[in-house]
Design a protein around this motif. Structure first.
Motif, short mmCIF file in Angstrom:
data_model
loop_
_atom_site.label_atom_id
_atom_site.label_comp_id
_atom_site.label_asym_id
_atom_site.label_seq_id
_atom_site.Cartn_x
_atom_site.Cartn_y
_atom_site.Cartn_z
N THR A 1 0.84 -1.19 0.00
CA THR A 1 0.00 0.00 0.00
C THR A 1 0.88 1.24 0.00
N ARG A 2 0.31 2.35 -0.47
CA ARG A 2 1.06 3.61 -0.49
C ARG A 2 1.47 3.99 0.93
N GLU A 3 0.56 3.79 1.89
CA GLU A 3 0.86 4.18 3.26
C GLU A 3 2.06 3.41 3.81
N PHE A 4 2.10 2.10 3.55
CA PHE A 4 3.24 1.32 4.03
C PHE A 4 4.52 1.76 3.34
N ALA A 5 4.46 2.00 2.04
CA ALA A 5 5.66 2.43 1.31
C ALA A 5 6.17 3.76 1.83
N LEU A 6 5.26 4.69 2.13
CA LEU A 6 5.67 5.99 2.65
C LEU A 6 6.33 5.86 4.01
N ILE A 7 5.77 5.00 4.87
CA ILE A 7 6.33 4.85 6.21
C ILE A 7 7.66 4.10 6.16
N ALA A 8 7.78 3.11 5.29
CA ALA A 8 9.06 2.42 5.12
C ALA A 8 10.11 3.41 4.63
N ARG A 9 9.73 4.27 3.69
CA ARG A 9 10.64 5.29 3.19
C ARG A 9 11.03 6.26 4.30
N LYS A 10 10.05 6.66 5.12
CA LYS A 10 10.32 7.58 6.22
C LYS A 10 11.27 6.94 7.23
N LEU A 11 11.01 5.67 7.56
CA LEU A 11 11.82 5.00 8.57
C LEU A 11 13.26 4.83 8.10
N THR A 12 13.45 4.46 6.84
CA THR A 12 14.82 4.34 6.33
C THR A 12 15.51 5.70 6.32
N GLY A 13 14.75 6.77 6.02
CA GLY A 13 15.34 8.11 6.07
C GLY A 13 15.75 8.50 7.48
N VAL A 14 14.91 8.17 8.45
CA VAL A 14 15.22 8.47 9.85
C VAL A 14 16.46 7.69 10.29
N PHE A 15 16.51 6.39 9.96
CA PHE A 15 17.66 5.58 10.35
C PHE A 15 18.95 6.10 9.71
N THR A 16 18.85 6.53 8.45
CA THR A 16 20.03 7.06 7.77
C THR A 16 20.50 8.36 8.42
N PHE A 17 19.56 9.21 8.80
CA PHE A 17 19.87 10.47 9.49
C PHE A 17 20.66 10.17 10.78
N ILE A 18 20.18 9.18 11.55
CA ILE A 18 20.83 8.83 12.81
C ILE A 18 22.22 8.24 12.55
N ALA A 19 22.33 7.44 11.48
CA ALA A 19 23.63 6.85 11.13
C ALA A 19 24.63 7.94 10.76
N VAL A 20 24.19 8.95 10.02
CA VAL A 20 25.09 10.05 9.65
C VAL A 20 25.57 10.79 10.90
N LEU A 21 24.71 10.90 11.90
CA LEU A 21 25.12 11.51 13.16
C LEU A 21 26.19 10.68 13.89
N GLY A 22 26.25 9.39 13.55
CA GLY A 22 27.16 8.51 14.29
C GLY A 22 26.68 8.27 15.71
N ALA A 23 25.36 8.29 15.90
CA ALA A 23 24.79 8.14 17.24
C ALA A 23 24.92 6.70 17.72
N GLU A 24 24.94 6.54 19.04
CA GLU A 24 25.04 5.22 19.67
C GLU A 24 24.04 5.16 20.82
N PHE A 25 22.94 4.43 20.61
CA PHE A 25 21.93 4.26 21.66
C PHE A 25 21.00 3.11 21.27
N ASN A 26 20.30 2.56 22.27
CA ASN A 26 19.33 1.50 22.03
C ASN A 26 17.93 2.10 22.00
N ALA A 27 17.08 1.61 21.10
CA ALA A 27 15.79 2.24 20.84
C ALA A 27 14.60 1.38 21.23
N HIS A 28 14.82 0.17 21.73
CA HIS A 28 13.71 -0.74 22.01
C HIS A 28 12.71 -0.13 22.99
N GLY A 29 13.19 0.42 24.08
CA GLY A 29 12.29 0.96 25.10
C GLY A 29 11.45 2.10 24.58
N MET A 30 12.05 2.98 23.78
CA MET A 30 11.31 4.10 23.20
C MET A 30 10.17 3.61 22.31
#
Length: 462
Positions: free
Chosen positions: A421-450
């Motif tokens: 679905t378009r909605e799933f594709a948009l959210i998958a795209r958003k999530l990969t963009g968010v993860f890439t942003f965090i990777a560029v920052l070189g951040a180190e943290f666990n996200a399970h609890g959040m």
């Protein structure tokens, strides 16, 4: 000096004909390539051949030459079309340049005078554009009475009159070139893309979204003490119109700047956590998801007193319904827990797997989703080689997007997958963009609890 022409100066007929001819040319090349392949005893692969790649680049070059809405449509296809376009065309579309030559002030000034009326004279507007893209350009201005610094996003003239004709011309090209097959799934996708394109030029809607997101961001800031606050630029309604948006001018850094890389690990970690939590706020608390994760849509305003994540551009906002959120929440929770059966059921609920999908397809897609959701897993389940000495996930070191990309290429090869679905594709795209942003920052943290906290709170509310 020759006068620069508007990106919408050509007639709709001429523009559409140009793209349709490009489609016919590509279709002929594909047909010939397929015939040659069959004469040589093969099956023929017209959509991924040297001919296809060459004609795809040629067509994208034509989109770039026509500029305006054609460029925007091409960019949307590059981001969302991977689910129904062949790789040769998707790869070419990703090379489409968004930046364009701005219109000269001699053409922009009368547009602003007409849109703002008497209020035009209340502003001192810089003639040179700060930036220019496919649908608009931005000028910095000063409110004469107060000295406040603002920016004016000025929509190019004639957009509303050509947007549907241009979209139809691109669809005709896709069909003529046989890059896509007509059908209900394609119609649904194209209908959603057309709607999104209209949202991009609906500045009244965007102004409403900006005001609402500013309110919600302020609530999130007030709800708890966080090292990083969210900031949405203030809207200046007095200087807004159907084709003009007026916003607070913000100075900040892109995540890719050296000044950001030089921050302490703790500050980069906090910025990364703020970016990820913004995704969960948007999805499960606010019900408004900004679906374009382009780095240019975020600024980092850095200060020893507290950093800010500045949110920009709300032309593409998704309002997901409760049923979709429930299936998505179950997908994320099951992926984090490694529960393949529940994950498969949730993917079927999202429309990403068919009920009759075989065991291999179910397992393959579930494995792909669990890999994508790796950073959200419980700390004990995280791969040790991607953790620091404190057991925290090293986002940049994990090379997650490269690993996910390789797995996606093999998983998507099976015929058992439904077009998502378009909605799933948009959210998958958003999530990969968010993860890439965090990777560029070189951040180190666990996200399970959040992640777990936001999903469980939403389930209790609804």
């Amino acid at each position: 000096m020759a006068k620069k022409s508007s990106p919408f100066g050509r007639s709709g007929l001429g523009r559409g004909l140009s793209v349709s001819l490009a489609g016919l040319r590509a279709g002929g090349a594909f047909a010939l390539d397929n015939a040659i392949g069959r004469l040589r005893g093969g099956e023929g692969e017209p959509l991924d051949s040297a001919f296809a790649r060459r004609e795809a680049r040629r067509f994208v070059s034509e989109l770039g030459r026509l500029k305006g809405t054609y460029v925007k449509i091409g960019q949307m296809l590059a981001l969302l079309g991977e689910h129904f376009l062949p790789p040769a065309l998707t790869a070419a579309l990703h090379e489409l340049e968004s930046a364009t030559e701005p219109l000269p002030w001699s053409e922009v000034e009368p547009l602003l005078r007409e849109a703002l009326g008497p209020r035009f004279d209340e502003l001192e507007i810089e003639r040179r554009a700060l930036a220019a893209a496919s649908l608009a350009q931005v000028h910095r201005a000063t409110v004469r009475d107060t000295g406040e610094q603002i920016v004016l996003k000025v929509q190019y003239p004639g957009l509303a009159g050509v947007i549907d004709a241009d979209f139809d011309a691109v669809v005709r090209m896709l069909l003529l070139a046989r890059w896509v097959q007509a059908g209900r799934d394609l119609d649904d996708w194209l209908g959603s893309m057309r709607e999104q394109l209209h949202h991009e030029i609906d500045y009244r809607r965007e102004a409403d979204m900006i005001a609402e997101m500013a309110r919600l961001a302020a609530q999130a800031n007030a709800a708890g003490a966080r090292p990083v606050r969210y900031h949405v630029p203030a809207l200046y309604p007095a200087y807004c119109a159907d084709t003009v948006l007026a916003l607070e001018f913000i100075e900040g850094h892109l995540v890719t700047r050296a000044e950001v890389a030089q921050l302490s690990q703790a500050r980069r970690d906090a910025l990364g956590e703020a970016m990820l939590e913004l995704f969960f706020f948007e999805l499960y608390d606010w019900g408004l998801l900004q679906t374009d994760p382009n780095f240019g849509n975020y600024l980092l305003r850095l200060s020893p007193q507290g950093d800010e994540l500045v949110l920009l551009d709300f032309g593409s906002v998704l309002v997901p319904d409760d049923a979709f959120l429930l299936h998505l929440g179950n997908t994320i929770s099951a992926g984090m827990a490694g529960d393949e059966d529940t994950l498969v059921d949730s993917l079927i609920g999202l429309g990403c797997l068919r009920e009759d999908s075989g065991e291999e397809a179910r397992h393959s897609f579930a494995a792909f989703c669990m890999r994508l959701l790796e950073p959200l897993q419980a700390p004990a389940s995280l791969p040790p080689r991607y953790l620091n000495r404190q057991g925290e996930y090293r986002w940049g070191h994990s090379q997650l997007m490269r690993r996910v990309g390789k797995q996606a290429a093999s998983s998507a090869a099976t015929r058992h997958f439904a077009t998502p679905t378009r909605e799933f594709a948009l959210i998958a795209r958003k999530l990969t963009g968010v993860f890439t942003f965090i990777a560029v920052l070189g951040a180190e943290f666990n996200a399970h609890g959040m992640a777990q906290r936001h999903i469980e709170a939403w389930l209790k509310r609804d």
